[in-house]
Each structure stands twice: as structure tokens, then as C-alpha cells.
Design a protein around this motif. Structure first.
Motif, PDB file in Angstrom:
ATOM      1  N   GLY A   1     -37.471  -5.184 -34.661  1.00 39.30           N
ATOM      2  CA  GLY A   1     -36.800  -4.678 -35.862  1.00 39.30           C
ATOM      3  C   GLY A   1     -36.223  -3.290 -35.753  1.00 39.30           C
ATOM      4  O   GLY A   1     -35.611  -2.805 -36.700  1.00 39.30           O
ATOM      5  N   ASP A   2     -36.405  -2.643 -34.626  1.00 43.48           N
ATOM      6  CA  ASP A   2     -35.825  -1.310 -34.436  1.00 43.48           C
ATOM      7  C   ASP A   2     -34.311  -1.454 -34.257  1.00 43.48           C
ATOM      8  O   ASP A   2     -33.859  -2.113 -33.316  1.00 43.48           O
ATOM      9  CB  ASP A   2     -36.449  -0.657 -33.203  1.00 43.48           C
ATOM     10  CG  ASP A   2     -35.956   0.776 -33.007  1.00 43.48           C
ATOM     11  OD1 ASP A   2     -35.067   1.204 -33.759  1.00 43.48           O
ATOM     12  OD2 ASP A   2     -36.460   1.457 -32.106  1.00 43.48           O
ATOM     13  N   PRO A   3     -33.488  -0.831 -35.142  1.00 43.06           N
ATOM     14  CA  PRO A   3     -32.025  -0.987 -35.030  1.00 43.06           C
ATOM     15  C   PRO A   3     -31.489  -0.588 -33.665  1.00 43.06           C
ATOM     16  O   PRO A   3     -30.625  -1.269 -33.112  1.00 43.06           O
ATOM     17  CB  PRO A   3     -31.485  -0.076 -36.135  1.00 43.06           C
ATOM     18  CG  PRO A   3     -32.596   0.004 -37.127  1.00 43.06           C
ATOM     19  CD  PRO A   3     -33.860  -0.044 -36.323  1.00 43.06           C
ATOM     20  N   ALA A   4     -32.007   0.502 -33.104  1.00 39.99           N
ATOM     21  CA  ALA A   4     -31.526   0.927 -31.791  1.00 39.99           C
ATOM     22  C   ALA A   4     -31.907  -0.089 -30.724  1.00 39.99           C
ATOM     23  O   ALA A   4     -31.115  -0.384 -29.805  1.00 39.99           O
ATOM     24  CB  ALA A   4     -32.107   2.298 -31.442  1.00 39.99           C
ATOM     25  N   LEU A   5     -33.097  -0.673 -30.845  1.00 41.86           N
ATOM     26  CA  LEU A   5     -33.541  -1.671 -29.883  1.00 41.86           C
ATOM     27  C   LEU A   5     -32.752  -2.963 -30.027  1.00 41.86           C
ATOM     28  O   LEU A   5     -32.462  -3.650 -29.049  1.00 41.86           O
ATOM     29  CB  LEU A   5     -35.039  -1.940 -30.076  1.00 41.86           C
ATOM     30  CG  LEU A   5     -35.768  -2.667 -28.928  1.00 41.86           C
ATOM     31  CD1 LEU A   5     -35.547  -1.925 -27.612  1.00 41.86           C
ATOM     32  CD2 LEU A   5     -37.249  -2.801 -29.245  1.00 41.86           C
TER      33      LEU A   5
ATOM     34  N   LEU B   1     -34.070 -10.877 -26.063  1.00 43.63           N
ATOM     35  CA  LEU B   1     -33.998 -10.979 -27.518  1.00 43.63           C
ATOM     36  C   LEU B   1     -35.373 -10.915 -28.181  1.00 43.63           C
ATOM     37  O   LEU B   1     -35.471 -10.605 -29.378  1.00 43.63           O
ATOM     38  CB  LEU B   1     -33.284 -12.274 -27.912  1.00 43.63           C
ATOM     39  CG  LEU B   1     -31.795 -12.331 -27.568  1.00 43.63           C
ATOM     40  CD1 LEU B   1     -31.216 -13.692 -27.943  1.00 43.63           C
ATOM     41  CD2 LEU B   1     -31.019 -11.215 -28.267  1.00 43.63           C
ATOM     42  N   ILE B   2     -36.402 -11.222 -27.440  1.00 48.13           N
ATOM     43  CA  ILE B   2     -37.751 -11.084 -28.001  1.00 48.13           C
ATOM     44  C   ILE B   2     -38.015  -9.634 -28.389  1.00 48.13           C
ATOM     45  O   ILE B   2     -38.646  -9.350 -29.417  1.00 48.13           O
ATOM     46  CB  ILE B   2     -38.799 -11.600 -26.980  1.00 48.13           C
ATOM     47  CG1 ILE B   2     -38.716 -13.134 -26.901  1.00 48.13           C
ATOM     48  CG2 ILE B   2     -40.204 -11.157 -27.359  1.00 48.13           C
ATOM     49  CD1 ILE B   2     -39.614 -13.732 -25.826  1.00 48.13           C
TER      50      ILE B   2
ATOM     51  N   ARG C   1     -31.486 -12.480 -38.441  1.00 43.74           N
ATOM     52  CA  ARG C   1     -31.013 -13.869 -38.466  1.00 43.74           C
ATOM     53  C   ARG C   1     -30.053 -14.128 -37.312  1.00 43.74           C
ATOM     54  O   ARG C   1     -30.070 -15.199 -36.678  1.00 43.74           O
ATOM     55  CB  ARG C   1     -30.354 -14.148 -39.805  1.00 43.74           C
ATOM     56  CG  ARG C   1     -29.852 -15.576 -39.949  1.00 43.74           C
ATOM     57  CD  ARG C   1     -29.213 -15.787 -41.300  1.00 43.74           C
ATOM     58  NE  ARG C   1     -30.149 -15.498 -42.395  1.00 43.74           N
ATOM     59  CZ  ARG C   1     -29.800 -15.549 -43.674  1.00 43.74           C
ATOM     60  NH1 ARG C   1     -28.584 -15.885 -44.014  1.00 43.74           N
ATOM     61  NH2 ARG C   1     -30.687 -15.272 -44.603  1.00 43.74           N
ATOM     62  N   TYR C   2     -29.239 -13.137 -37.055  1.00 43.72           N
ATOM     63  CA  TYR C   2     -28.276 -13.244 -35.956  1.00 43.72           C
ATOM     64  C   TYR C   2     -29.014 -13.356 -34.622  1.00 43.72           C
ATOM     65  O   TYR C   2     -28.671 -14.173 -33.758  1.00 43.72           O
ATOM     66  CB  TYR C   2     -27.359 -12.015 -35.981  1.00 43.72           C
ATOM     67  CG  TYR C   2     -26.383 -11.913 -34.849  1.00 43.72           C
ATOM     68  CD1 TYR C   2     -25.400 -12.871 -34.669  1.00 43.72           C
ATOM     69  CD2 TYR C   2     -26.429 -10.842 -33.968  1.00 43.72           C
ATOM     70  CE1 TYR C   2     -24.483 -12.771 -33.634  1.00 43.72           C
ATOM     71  CE2 TYR C   2     -25.519 -10.724 -32.928  1.00 43.72           C
ATOM     72  CZ  TYR C   2     -24.546 -11.703 -32.765  1.00 43.72           C
ATOM     73  OH  TYR C   2     -23.647 -11.590 -31.728  1.00 43.72           O
ATOM     74  N   VAL C   3     -30.053 -12.535 -34.446  1.00 40.28           N
ATOM     75  CA  VAL C   3     -30.850 -12.562 -33.221  1.00 40.28           C
ATOM     76  C   VAL C   3     -31.547 -13.912 -33.068  1.00 40.28           C
ATOM     77  O   VAL C   3     -31.607 -14.500 -31.977  1.00 40.28           O
ATOM     78  CB  VAL C   3     -31.867 -11.407 -33.225  1.00 40.28           C
ATOM     79  CG1 VAL C   3     -32.855 -11.554 -32.051  1.00 40.28           C
ATOM     80  CG2 VAL C   3     -31.140 -10.071 -33.127  1.00 40.28           C
ATOM     81  N   ASN C   4     -32.077 -14.440 -34.163  1.00 38.71           N
ATOM     82  CA  ASN C   4     -32.758 -15.734 -34.122  1.00 38.71           C
ATOM     83  C   ASN C   4     -31.807 -16.855 -33.697  1.00 38.71           C
ATOM     84  O   ASN C   4     -32.185 -17.773 -32.978  1.00 38.71           O
ATOM     85  CB  ASN C   4     -33.377 -16.049 -35.483  1.00 38.71           C
ATOM     86  CG  ASN C   4     -34.556 -15.135 -35.791  1.00 38.71           C
ATOM     87  OD1 ASN C   4     -35.198 -14.609 -34.882  1.00 38.71           O
ATOM     88  ND2 ASN C   4     -34.836 -14.945 -37.076  1.00 38.71           N
ATOM     89  N   THR C   5     -30.594 -16.781 -34.171  1.00 35.98           N
ATOM     90  CA  THR C   5     -29.593 -17.796 -33.796  1.00 35.98           C
ATOM     91  C   THR C   5     -29.324 -17.755 -32.298  1.00 35.98           C
ATOM     92  O   THR C   5     -29.253 -18.799 -31.629  1.00 35.98           O
ATOM     93  CB  THR C   5     -28.285 -17.566 -34.574  1.00 35.98           C
ATOM     94  OG1 THR C   5     -28.555 -17.613 -35.977  1.00 35.98           O
ATOM     95  CG2 THR C   5     -27.252 -18.611 -34.224  1.00 35.98           C
TER      96      THR C   5
ATOM     97  N   ALA D   1     -30.025 -19.779 -26.676  1.00 34.97           N
ATOM     98  CA  ALA D   1     -30.529 -19.523 -25.323  1.00 34.97           C
ATOM     99  C   ALA D   1     -31.628 -20.507 -24.938  1.00 34.97           C
ATOM    100  O   ALA D   1     -31.691 -20.984 -23.789  1.00 34.97           O
ATOM    101  CB  ALA D   1     -31.033 -18.086 -25.233  1.00 34.97           C
ATOM    102  N   ALA D   2     -32.511 -20.833 -25.904  1.00 35.12           N
ATOM    103  CA  ALA D   2     -33.595 -21.775 -25.629  1.00 35.12           C
ATOM    104  C   ALA D   2     -33.044 -23.155 -25.316  1.00 35.12           C
ATOM    105  O   ALA D   2     -33.539 -23.859 -24.405  1.00 35.12           O
ATOM    106  CB  ALA D   2     -34.551 -21.824 -26.821  1.00 35.12           C
TER     107      ALA D   2
END
Length: 653
Positions: A545-549, A539-540, A473-477, A482-483
Motif C-alpha cells: 500500500g505504499d504509494p512510492a512502492l 506485484l506482491i 484494484r489495478y495491481v490485483n488485476t 500474470a498468474a
């Protein structure tokens, strides 16, 4: 034959040996030095037989008079000002006049209870002191209103010759008297109203030559405590006088049973910074290493608390088992090292005694619990970064609290990033069923307290960066933001200030193409658009979903997005400057507002982005944000001034 003569005869019948006690101790004085040039044909003035005859008989009669010290008849006689002044000046004629007038000299006292011997000693008149003692030896044991004998006064004033004379005289007397009589003739153990012996006063005044004579004079006097429980030995250790301490300990015998008052001598040696005295004490009396001071600390714990590396090293060498001796509060020396945040001493103790990391206090807390509770940054970092001790982080005390729980309870933000090292630690609950995060949220006060909110922010950040909660959710925000930036900067690139030429030969080209501010506008707009697009692309990858990524993507995307957000208002500023640059006053106001906004954006967004960088210390960003909080009032005042100016101009218009 009167009683004094009978005593004299009995004394003369005792041992005829010429080797006196003072000779055996190296304090011998020739008899002439003791007797001086006294005229023995004079009377004492209180009914005693005059001292006459050869010197040996004189000495025997002199010694007999000591036994009369407690049998003086009558009451004290007040000293006249003339007598007080004469004796204080060292006037022997004054003394002779008192004898001629048959004045009860032995009972003369000043307003402070001083005898004539006290006065002569106070002003350091050695010859007068000798004359008085030879005629009135009983005054040697007389006390003034403060309970001090002439020996106290001599020691307090640092009069070495007078003390030396008293020591030799008492030694001579002791060699001729029986044991019971010697006990009554011992000025070295007599105490004043504060419980101090003469030796106490000599050491207190730093008269160590005087102290050396007194130490050799009586082996028990250095062990006597005053009203505060302080012995002369304790004071000698505190003063760092190793030779004096050695002499006392050599003559002391059974120190444990004889020493009065405070017995934590090793603590005092550590405080004085004297490794030599500490070495002597621990070699002669190794049991003193386990003594506790007034605060209940063992010798090793005290050395650790004052961070005296040399002393701690010596104690660990001579008594490694002291690591396992509890303080009165149930803690151990390694716990003290954690409290004072000294990772060097913690490492030193663990090197000698590796299993000391498992020692628990009365609450079941290990060394890491203590470090976290005390906010000890360096100790916490060392223990959690050491593979042999990092498992202490999951330890729970009697209340079920881990070190992280205790750090949160005490709002020690600097320790959190090290303690929250695994999901197991973060998910552990205490006996109240609370995780560290729960405690932070429950204990947070409603009114703004920076340290508490900063601690909670660091904890939440740590939880996120460890990948223990979903961040999609944080990444989506961030993607959405950015968009939006990319969209607006893209559109701004085709909405150029000043418009386009509508006629040849430059049809469709920017009217103000040669304007420098337009060039800067386009440059900043392009940078903002490209950084926002780069953020979107980065961010794509986080969507996989990889935590390290996710962590890697955020480390790269957030600085890019921050740069894009900062370029946007700057591009807007130069775009407006291009359009209204000819109105100078308006341009100045716009620039001031834009600069203030730019710095505000850095202070607000900077720490947030810096927190995501693994190479940046959380303490650094914390200081950054603290600075902003301290100076935020300046921004508020500036905005009020600008608002006032605008309102004023609007009214004028």
C-alpha cells in the motif's frame, strides 16, 4: 508697370544677403548650374516679359514668376502627339518651335495631365528640364491627373541630378522670398492623390541619394503621413537607413506633435532588425517605447512576439519599466513570451524583473495560465520546474481556473505532466465546481478525437502515478493476468508437441527433441513463465500500500508482463510449426497471421507500458500510438484478405 514687374521690384528690395538657404544646408549649386545655357531673349509664350539682362536680374525675374503659378488664365490645352514625342525624346528644337508659335506652353497637358516639364523629367532630360523651368518656373508646382508634381516624378524615377537641381532652385528662391511666399513655393510638402510626398516615392523606390537631398531640403516633409498613415520617417526606419533616420530626427524638433500617421517607429525598427535605428529612436525619443502598434502591442511585446533577442535585450537595458506596460488587451510582455513558447525570453524578463511573474491580465491570469492555455511546452516546463515559479500552478483566474484547467480546456496534452504536479493542483475546483479531470470527462466528445482522448489518458495516468487514487484494484488485476500467464506456460511446458517416446532406450523423452523449432518453443515458453512469475513477485510488494512502492513495483512489473505476453504467442507459433511444419502452405499462413498479431500487440500494449516508465517522454509514446492509428487500416485490410482466402478455400473443399 504690370503686376509681375511690381512683384519683381518688391522682391529685389528684400534682403541683399548672399548666404542662401541652400548654402546653409549643404545643397548649394553654382548659379550657372541652375540657369544652364538658357537663351534669355525668348518669350514664355503666355504673355510674360522675356528674361533679359544680367544674371542677378534674371534670377530676380525668375523668382517673381513663381508667384504667378495660380493665376494662369484660360483652360488647359491638349498636347499634340508631335509635342509629346518631341519632349519625351528631349528635343530642344521642339521646345523652341512651341515658343516661336506662341503656344500656351504652361497650359499644355497630355492625356494623363502631364505638362512638358513632367515629360522631360520622366525621361531624365536634365538640360531640357533646366530650360523649361527657367522659362516656366510655375510648372514646378503643376500637378498631373495623379496629383504628382515634376518633383514627384523625378523622385519616383530616381533622377538624382534633376532632384538636386530642383532642391537648389527652391532653396535659392526661398532665400529671396518672404515667409508667406516661401509657403506657396514648397514642392517638398505637396502630396499626390495617395497622399505621398516626393520623399515617400524616393524611399519607396530605394533611391536613398535622392531621399537625402529631399530630407535636407525640408525638415517637416519627412513627418507628413500619406493616406495610409505612413510617413517618410516610418519608411526610412522600415528600410533600415540609419543615416537617413538620424538626419530626420535631428531636424524634426518636437516629433510627438509633428509626426503624422503611425508613430510606432520602435516596432518598425525591430521588424527591420536594425539595432542601430532602435538605439537612436530610444535615445532621442524614449516615450516611443510605450507606443502601441496596430494590434495594440507595446514595443517590448512586439519584440518578444517576433523573438528578436537583440532588440528585447536593448529595450530591457534602456527601459526596464516597459515590462510593466500593458498591451491594449491588458496583457504584458512576459505573457507574449509565454504565448510564443519562448522560455529563453521568459527567463530573461524574470531575471531583470522577478516580480513580473505576478502580473495578471484582465482575466486575472498569470504567465503560467497563458503558457498552459497556449500549449507552450517549454515555458510550462521551465516555470513548473523552477522553485521560484512553481507556485504559479495553484493560481486561479477570475473564473477560478488553474493553468491545468486551461490546458485541459484546450486539450494541450504536452503540458499536463508538468502542470499536474501536486494533489493540491489536481483537487482545485473552479467557480463552476469542476476539477481538471471533471472538465476533461465532461468536454470529451462522443465521436473519437485522438487529441482529446490522449489528453484524458495522460491526465488519468498522471493522477494514478502521483498516488492520488487507490491503485490496489489495478495491481490485483495485473496479478491475476500474470498468474494466468504463469499457469498456462507452466502447463505448456509439459505438453510438448510431438509427444514422448513410449519405448526404450529413450522412454519418456520428447520424440522431436532434436527439432530446432521445438527448442525455440521451449525457450519462449520458459521465458514467458519466468517473466510472469517475476511479475507476480514484484506485484506482491505493491500490496503493502505504499504509494512510492506501488509506483516502483509497476515500473518493473509492467515491462516483464508485456514481455511474457509477447512470448506466449511466439511460443505457440513455434509449437504449431513443430507439429505441422511439413505442410508448407499452412505454415506460411500461420506465420503471416502470427507476425501481424505480434505487431498489433506491440502497438496496442507498447504505449501503455511505456507510459509507466518515468524515463520515457509521454510525447514519444503518443507518437507511437498515433502511428498505429494512422496505419491501423492496413491491418484491417490484411485481416479481410486472410478471411477471404480462408472462405475461398473452404468453399473449394
Amino acid at each position: 508697370m504690370d503686376s509681375s514687374d511690381a512683384d519683381l521690384d518688391r522682391i529685389e528690395a528684400q534682403s541683399s544677403t548672399d548666404v542662401s538657404h541652400d548654402q546653409e544646408n549643404g545643397t548649394h549649386l553654382p548659379m550657372d548650374d541652375i540657369l544652364g545655357s538658357q537663351d534669355f531673349s525668348q518669350s514664355e509664350g503666355d504673355g510674360a516679359t522675356p528674361l533679359t539682362g544680367d544674371r542677378e536680374v534674371v534670377v530676380q525675374r525668375l523668382l517673381a514668376r513663381f508667384r504667378l503659378s495660380d493665376t494662369l488664365p484660360g483652360e488647359d490645352v491638349e498636347m499634340t502627339p508631335e509635342t509629346f514625342s518631341g519632349i519625351s525624346d528631349g528635343n530642344k528644337e521642339c521646345m523652341e518651335k512651341l515658343v516661336r508659335d506662341e503656344t500656351p506652353i504652361a497650359r499644355l497637358r497630355s492625356s494623363t495631365g502631364d505638362s512638358i516639364l513632367h515629360l522631360a523629367v520622366t525621361w531624365g532630360h536634365l538640360e531640357l528640364v533646366k530650360d523649361i523651368v527657367i522659362q516656366f518656373p510655375r510648372l514646378l508646382l503643376a500637378k498631373n491627373s495623379s496629383g504628382q508634381t515634376p518633383l514627384h516624378v523625378a523622385a519616383h524615377g530616381g533622377y538624382t541630378p534633376i532632384v538636386k537641381f530642383f532642391v537648389a532652385l527652391v532653396a535659392l528662391a526661398s532665400s529671396r522670398l518672404c515667409t508667406e511666399e516661401i509657403k506657396t513655393l514648397n514642392p517638398f510638402v505637396l502630396k499626390d492623390e495617395d497622399g505621398n510626398t516626393a520623399l515617400h516615392l524616393a524611399i519607396e523606390g530605394l533611391y536613398f541619394e535622392v531621399a537625402a537631398y529631399l530630407v535636407n531640403a525640408d525638415k517637416d516633409a519627412p513627418l507628413l503621413g500619406n493616406n495610409k498613415g505612413v510617413s517618410s520617417l516610418y519608411m526610412a526606419v522600415e528600410a533600415g537607413r540609419i543615416s537617413l533616420v538620424k538626419t530626420i530626427l535631428k531636424n524634426a524638433g518636437n516629433l510627438d506633435s509633428k509626426l503624422q500617421g503611425r508613430k510606432h517607429l520602435a516596432h518598425v525598427a525591430l521588424q527591420a532588425g536594425s539595432l542601430g535605428i532602435l538605439d537612436v529612436i530610444l535615445n532621442e525619443y524614449p516615450t516611443l517605447v510605450d507606443e502601441r502598434d496596430s494590434e495594440g502591442r507595446t514595443c517590448l511585446s512586439f519584440g518578444v512576439s517576433i523573438e528578436y533577442y537583440g532588440g528585447v535585450h536593448k529595450i530591457l537595458n534602456q527601459s526596464p519599466k516597459s515590462v510593466y506596460v500593458r498591451n491594449s488587451d491588458g496583457s504584458f510582455p512576459i505573457h507574449t513570451a509565454a504565448e510564443v513558447d519562448n522560455s529563453i525570453l521568459v527567463r530573461k524578463i524574470l531575471k531583470r524583473c522577478p516580480d513580473s511573474k505576478y502580473l495578471l491580465n484582465k482575466l486575472g491570469q498569470n504567465v503560467l495560465h497563458i503558457g498552459a492555455m497556449s500549449g507552450s511546452y517549454s515555458v510550462t516546463k521551465f516555470l513548473m520546474n523552477n522553485k521560484d515559479t512553481e507556485h504559479l500552478g495553484v493560481g486561479q483566474d477570475m473564473n477560478g481556473n488553474t493553468p491545468l484547467h486551461l490546458a485541459i480546456m484546450n486539450w494541450h496534452s504536452q503540458c499536463i505532466t508538468f502542470l499536474a504536479k501536486s494533489s493540491k493542483i489536481l483537487n482545485l475546483r473552479n467557480k463552476s465546481g469542476l476539477r481538471a479531470k471533471d472538465i476533461a470527462e465532461l468536454e470529451l466528445k462522443p465521436n473519437y478525437i485522438f487529441q482529446e482522448r490522449w489528453t484524458l489518458a495522460l491526465l488519468l495516468y498522471t493522477i494514478h502515478t502521483r498516488g492520488f487514487e487507490s491503485r490496489l484494484r489495478y495491481v490485483n488485476t495485473l496479478l491475476l493476468v500474470a498468474a494466468l500467464v504463469a499457469t498456462m506456460t507452466f502447463a505448456a511446458g509439459f505438453t510438448i508437441p510431438g509427444g514422448f517416446n513410449s519405448s526404450a532406450p529413450h522412454l519418456g523423452r520428447a520424440t522431436l527433441a532434436n527439432n530446432p523449432t521445438l527448442f525455440i518453443f521451449l525457450l519462449l515458453d520458459i521465458l514467458a513463465m519466468q517473466c510472469s512469475v517475476a511479475t507476480i513477485g514484484t506485484l506482491i510488494w505493491a500490496q503493502l500500500g505504499d504509494p512510492a512502492l506501488i509506483r516502483s513495483s509497476l515500473h518493473a512489473a509492467l515491462p516483464l508482463l508485456l514481455f511474457a505476453l509477447l512470448c506466449m504467442p511466439l511460443a505457440f507459433l513455434f509449437g504449431v510449426a513443430t507439429a505441422v511444419g511439413h505442410v508448407k502452405w499452412l505454415l506460411v499462413i500461420i506465420c503471416i497471421i502470427s507476425v501481424l498479431f505480434f505487431f498489433w500487440a506491440i502497438f496496442v500494449l507498447g504505449p501503455y507500458v511505456m507510459l509507466q516508465r518515468p524515463s520515457v517522454s509521454p510525447e514519444l509514446t503518443g507518437e507511437f500510438l498515433v502511428t498505429f492509428m494512422q496505419y491501423k487500416d492496413i491491418f484491417e485490410v490484411t485481416l479481410m484478405v486472410i478471411k477471404f482466402i480462408f472462405c475461398y478455400w473452404q468453399d473449394d473443399l
